[in-house]
Design an enzyme around this catalytic site. Structure first.
Site, PDB file in Angstrom:
ATOM      1  N   HIS A 222       0.846  -1.207   0.000  1.00  0.00           N
ATOM      2  CA  HIS A 222       0.000   0.000   0.000  1.00  0.00           C
ATOM      3  C   HIS A 222       0.879   1.255   0.000  1.00  0.00           C
ATOM      4  O   HIS A 222       0.639   2.187  -0.758  1.00  0.00           O
ATOM      5  CB  HIS A 222      -0.866   0.058   1.259  1.00  0.00           C
ATOM      6  CG  HIS A 222      -1.913  -1.020   1.389  1.00  0.00           C
ATOM      7  ND1 HIS A 222      -2.015  -1.815   2.489  1.00  0.00           N
ATOM      8  CD2 HIS A 222      -2.908  -1.406   0.556  1.00  0.00           C
ATOM      9  CE1 HIS A 222      -3.045  -2.647   2.350  1.00  0.00           C
ATOM     10  NE2 HIS A 222      -3.593  -2.429   1.186  1.00  0.00           N
TER      11      HIS A 222
ATOM     12  N   LYS B  92     -18.171  -6.455   7.952  1.00  0.00           N
ATOM     13  CA  LYS B  92     -16.880  -7.133   8.123  1.00  0.00           C
ATOM     14  C   LYS B  92     -16.314  -6.817   9.491  1.00  0.00           C
ATOM     15  O   LYS B  92     -16.466  -5.707   9.988  1.00  0.00           O
ATOM     16  CB  LYS B  92     -15.885  -6.628   7.069  1.00  0.00           C
ATOM     17  CG  LYS B  92     -15.973  -7.351   5.746  1.00  0.00           C
ATOM     18  CD  LYS B  92     -14.735  -7.002   4.928  1.00  0.00           C
ATOM     19  CE  LYS B  92     -14.915  -7.291   3.460  1.00  0.00           C
ATOM     20  NZ  LYS B  92     -13.893  -6.612   2.659  1.00  0.00           N
TER      21      LYS B  92
ATOM     22  N   ARG C  68      -2.133  -6.031  -8.515  1.00  0.00           N
ATOM     23  CA  ARG C  68      -0.973  -6.865  -8.204  1.00  0.00           C
ATOM     24  C   ARG C  68      -0.757  -7.946  -9.235  1.00  0.00           C
ATOM     25  O   ARG C  68       0.319  -8.156  -9.728  1.00  0.00           O
ATOM     26  CB  ARG C  68      -1.151  -7.514  -6.827  1.00  0.00           C
ATOM     27  CG  ARG C  68      -0.943  -6.560  -5.702  1.00  0.00           C
ATOM     28  CD  ARG C  68      -1.548  -7.067  -4.443  1.00  0.00           C
ATOM     29  NE  ARG C  68      -3.002  -6.991  -4.516  1.00  0.00           N
ATOM     30  CZ  ARG C  68      -3.797  -7.081  -3.469  1.00  0.00           C
ATOM     31  NH1 ARG C  68      -3.296  -7.295  -2.281  1.00  0.00           N
ATOM     32  NH2 ARG C  68      -5.089  -6.965  -3.613  1.00  0.00           N
TER      33      ARG C  68
ATOM     34  N   SER D  52      -2.911  -7.710   3.037  1.00  0.00           N
ATOM     35  CA  SER D  52      -3.042  -7.572   4.492  1.00  0.00           C
ATOM     36  C   SER D  52      -3.379  -8.899   5.160  1.00  0.00           C
ATOM     37  O   SER D  52      -2.929  -9.163   6.275  1.00  0.00           O
ATOM     38  CB  SER D  52      -4.120  -6.545   4.825  1.00  0.00           C
ATOM     39  OG  SER D  52      -3.789  -5.298   4.294  1.00  0.00           O
TER      40      SER D  52
END
Ligand code: ADP
Length: 161
Positions: free
Chosen positions: A19, A43, A92, A130
């Site tokens: 990040h 979440k 990514r 993460s």
């Protein structure tokens, strides 16, 4: 030159070097970068909103045109409120593409004036996310090279070691 305000949305649970790599590159390209935590009540993140804000603020302190914030609801509506003209997403691997493609087209439909810009991190961060960091840290594995030192400290406190 036109002022370009870019929003970089995400969960940042916690912020990683991947990040940060994107944030640093973006800060050189845009007038202002707003890194914003997307709050999702469905979440249960590992770090509370306040903790994630604190970590983001700390690791972006050296970047004068980067602000940290959080938002709830539709990203496009938030971007409009912030007068942003760009939304940044990190890409990514090919696996990120399909979801990101759908998101960016949907957002474009909601507001054609706001463009999504995809940025690739340095290749050494392409496999990093993460949840990998959380998983490794839960087993007390070494995550030093994946996250900034301040985040490492907070992660260690969280797991009590
Ligand atoms: P993640 O849990 O995958 O890190 P986030 O919601 O925090 O997810 O990610 C926010 C944005 O940052 C997304 O656009 C995501 O693709 C991007 N991102 C996450 N990790 C990296 C990385 N290592 N390199 C580049 N971009 C990344």
């Amino acid at each position: 030159m036109k002022k370009i305000i870019a929003i970089y949305p995400g969960t940042f649970d916690p912020v990683t070097n991947g990040h940060l790599d994107i944030i640093e590159r973006a800060s050189e390209l845009f007038t202002e970068v707003i890194v914003s935590i997307a709050v999702n009540r469905n979440k249960k993140p590992m770090f509370e909103n306040e903790e994630r804000l604190d970590m983001l603020k700390n690791v972006t302190r050296h970047l004068g045109n980067v602000k940290v914030d959080s938002f709830e609801g539709l990203l496009v509506r938030y971007a409009e409120r912030m007068k942003a003209n760009v939304m940044i997403r990190g890409l990514r691997a090919v696996s990120d593409f399909e979801y990101e493609f759908q998101m960016s087209l949907t957002n474009k439909k909601l507001n054609p004036g706001i463009n999504t810009i995809f940025m690739m991190p340095n290749e050494k961060y392409t496999y990093l996310n993460s949840s990998l960091v959380r998983e490794l840290a839960s087993y007390n594995a070494n995550v030093d090279e994946f996250i900034p030192p301040y985040v490492l400290k907070k992660l260690k406190e969280k797991f009590g070691y």
